[in-house]
Design a protein around this motif. Structure first.
Motif, PDB file in Angstrom:
ATOM      1  N   GLY A 109      -1.128  -5.055   2.973  1.00 45.58           N
ATOM      2  CA  GLY A 109      -2.506  -4.648   3.009  1.00 45.58           C
ATOM      3  C   GLY A 109      -3.170  -5.652   3.965  1.00 45.58           C
ATOM      4  O   GLY A 109      -2.629  -6.255   4.551  1.00 45.58           O
ATOM      5  N   HIS A 110      -4.554  -5.808   3.955  1.00 52.42           N
ATOM      6  CA  HIS A 110      -5.283  -6.448   4.469  1.00 52.42           C
ATOM      7  C   HIS A 110      -6.503  -6.846   3.673  1.00 52.42           C
ATOM      8  O   HIS A 110      -7.249  -6.026   3.028  1.00 52.42           O
ATOM      9  N   ILE A 111      -7.046  -8.230   3.906  1.00 50.63           N
ATOM     10  CA  ILE A 111      -8.034  -8.824   2.951  1.00 50.63           C
ATOM     11  C   ILE A 111      -9.094  -9.365   3.889  1.00 50.63           C
ATOM     12  O   ILE A 111      -8.611 -10.209   4.715  1.00 50.63           O
ATOM     13  N   ALA A 112     -10.375  -8.947   4.138  1.00 47.84           N
ATOM     14  CA  ALA A 112     -11.159  -9.205   5.192  1.00 47.84           C
ATOM     15  C   ALA A 112     -12.551  -9.624   4.565  1.00 47.84           C
ATOM     16  O   ALA A 112     -12.920  -8.589   3.698  1.00 47.84           O
ATOM     17  N   LEU A 172      -4.206  -4.768  -2.257  1.00 49.21           N
ATOM     18  CA  LEU A 172      -3.805  -6.031  -2.603  1.00 49.21           C
ATOM     19  C   LEU A 172      -2.249  -5.944  -3.073  1.00 49.21           C
ATOM     20  O   LEU A 172      -1.588  -6.533  -3.945  1.00 49.21           O
ATOM     21  N   ASN A 173      -1.805  -4.558  -2.782  1.00 49.45           N
ATOM     22  CA  ASN A 173      -0.089  -4.355  -2.950  1.00 49.45           C
ATOM     23  C   ASN A 173       0.588  -5.767  -2.719  1.00 49.45           C
ATOM     24  O   ASN A 173       0.619  -5.970  -1.458  1.00 49.45           O
ATOM     25  N   HIS A 186      -0.150  -2.970  -7.418  1.00 49.49           N
ATOM     26  CA  HIS A 186      -0.532  -1.748  -6.833  1.00 49.49           C
ATOM     27  C   HIS A 186      -1.971  -1.435  -6.996  1.00 49.49           C
ATOM     28  O   HIS A 186      -2.222  -0.538  -7.710  1.00 49.49           O
ATOM     29  N   ILE A 187      -2.441  -2.360  -6.135  1.00 48.80           N
ATOM     30  CA  ILE A 187      -4.388  -2.011  -6.298  1.00 48.80           C
ATOM     31  C   ILE A 187      -4.712  -1.778  -4.830  1.00 48.80           C
ATOM     32  O   ILE A 187      -4.696  -2.743  -4.160  1.00 48.80           O
ATOM     33  N   ASN A 188      -5.287  -0.632  -4.853  1.00 46.95           N
ATOM     34  CA  ASN A 188      -5.668  -0.257  -3.365  1.00 46.95           C
ATOM     35  C   ASN A 188      -6.471   1.031  -3.251  1.00 46.95           C
ATOM     36  O   ASN A 188      -6.655   1.573  -2.129  1.00 46.95           O
TER      37      ASN A 188
END
Length: 273
Positions: A109-112, A172-173, A186-188
């Motif tokens: 994933g990606h956190i920005a 947040l996978n 598995h939070i997306n």
């Protein structure tokens, strides 16, 4: 944006045994997208410590990948194929899994924005950073929360609560291996799949890997009498069940018992209040 495979078993197991030759080859072929490095981490049965190997090369072109995949390295482990977020370099320091002591972590994933994520870290956690990725900062924040709580499950739940509140559109996978458990996240549900990036890689939609445009962040799992497996979308083996949306769970490394983590949702509510 990457692919994940995790397993917990009663005996040392190889990645090839988990998937079988046909599906291992199909998983490896996902390097057509996820070719920006690879890594494996596993629980060493002799030392009871976590060992790992990572490489910034594409897995399909790296002989060490195929060699390790055939070895029964340990009773629990994870494999990560990286597709680098645009702007983040393909370097060994940015390659998953990230390992610290008895913990290993891999993210899809990606956190920005990354600087706001890094702002959640203590000075000690920031000093431990080695690369540029949001994923490593995610790992350090989880470790920071575990240290604060004194418990792996409670610390992960705290971290997920904060992150889902602060970065609701992030995926947040992740897989987190600790001395006693393998945690799957598995939070997306509000994350956007990188469809435009996928279309730029292929000349036609038919060439894009399975479930990459319509179910990119999906995760599946399966239980056997002596093992539990979890995998990202991209291949289509029989016998796997979808992981429910926006859930996290722990697999006990000794008993293989699966326990759902619900504390993160409570932590998220408290963080929002």
């Amino acid at each position: 944006m990457c692919r994940l495979l995790g397993f917990v078993a009663h005996r040392p197991t190889s990645v090839l045994e988990v998937l079988g030759k046909e599906h291992f080859d199909a998983f490896t072929a996902l390097t057509a997208v996820h070719g920006d490095g690879w890594g494996m981490a596993w629980l060493d049965p002799a030392s009871h410590t976590i060992r790992s190997v990572t490489s910034a090369e594409s897995a399909i072109a790296d002989g060490a990948y195929a060699q390790l995949a055939r070895q029964r390295l340990g009773p629990a482990g994870m494999l990560h194929l990286r597709w680098a977020t645009p702007g983040l370099p393909v370097t060994p320091q940015n390659t998953h899994p990230f390992v610290d002591g008895g913990y290993a972590f891999a993210h899809n994933g990606h956190i920005a924005p990354v600087d706001r994520l890094e702002g959640l870290l203590t000075q000690e956690a920031r000093a431990a950073l080695r690369g540029d990725t949001d994923s490593e900062r995610y790992f350090r924040f989880v470790k920071q929360c575990i240290a604060e709580q004194g418990d792996d499950a409670e610390g992960l739940s705290q971290a997920l609560g904060v992150l889902t509140s602060s970065f609701p559109a992030a995926s947040l996978n992740a897989l987190l291996m600790t001395p006693t458990h393998m945690f799957g996240v598995h939070i997306n549900s509000r994350a956007s799949a990188p469809v435009d990036g996928l279309r730029r890689l292929f000349s036609s939609a038919e060439e894009i890997p399975y479930r990459h445009t319509d179910d990119y962040f999906a995760m599946d799992f399966r239980r056997a009498p002596d093992a539990v497996h979890v995998i990202s979308s991209g291949i289509d083996p029989a016998g796997w069940m979808p992981v429910p949306d926006d859930t996290a769970a722990a697999v006990d490394l000794a008993s293989l018992e699966i326990t759902r983590l619900d504390g993160w949702a409570t932590a998220r509510t408290e963080e929002s209040d």
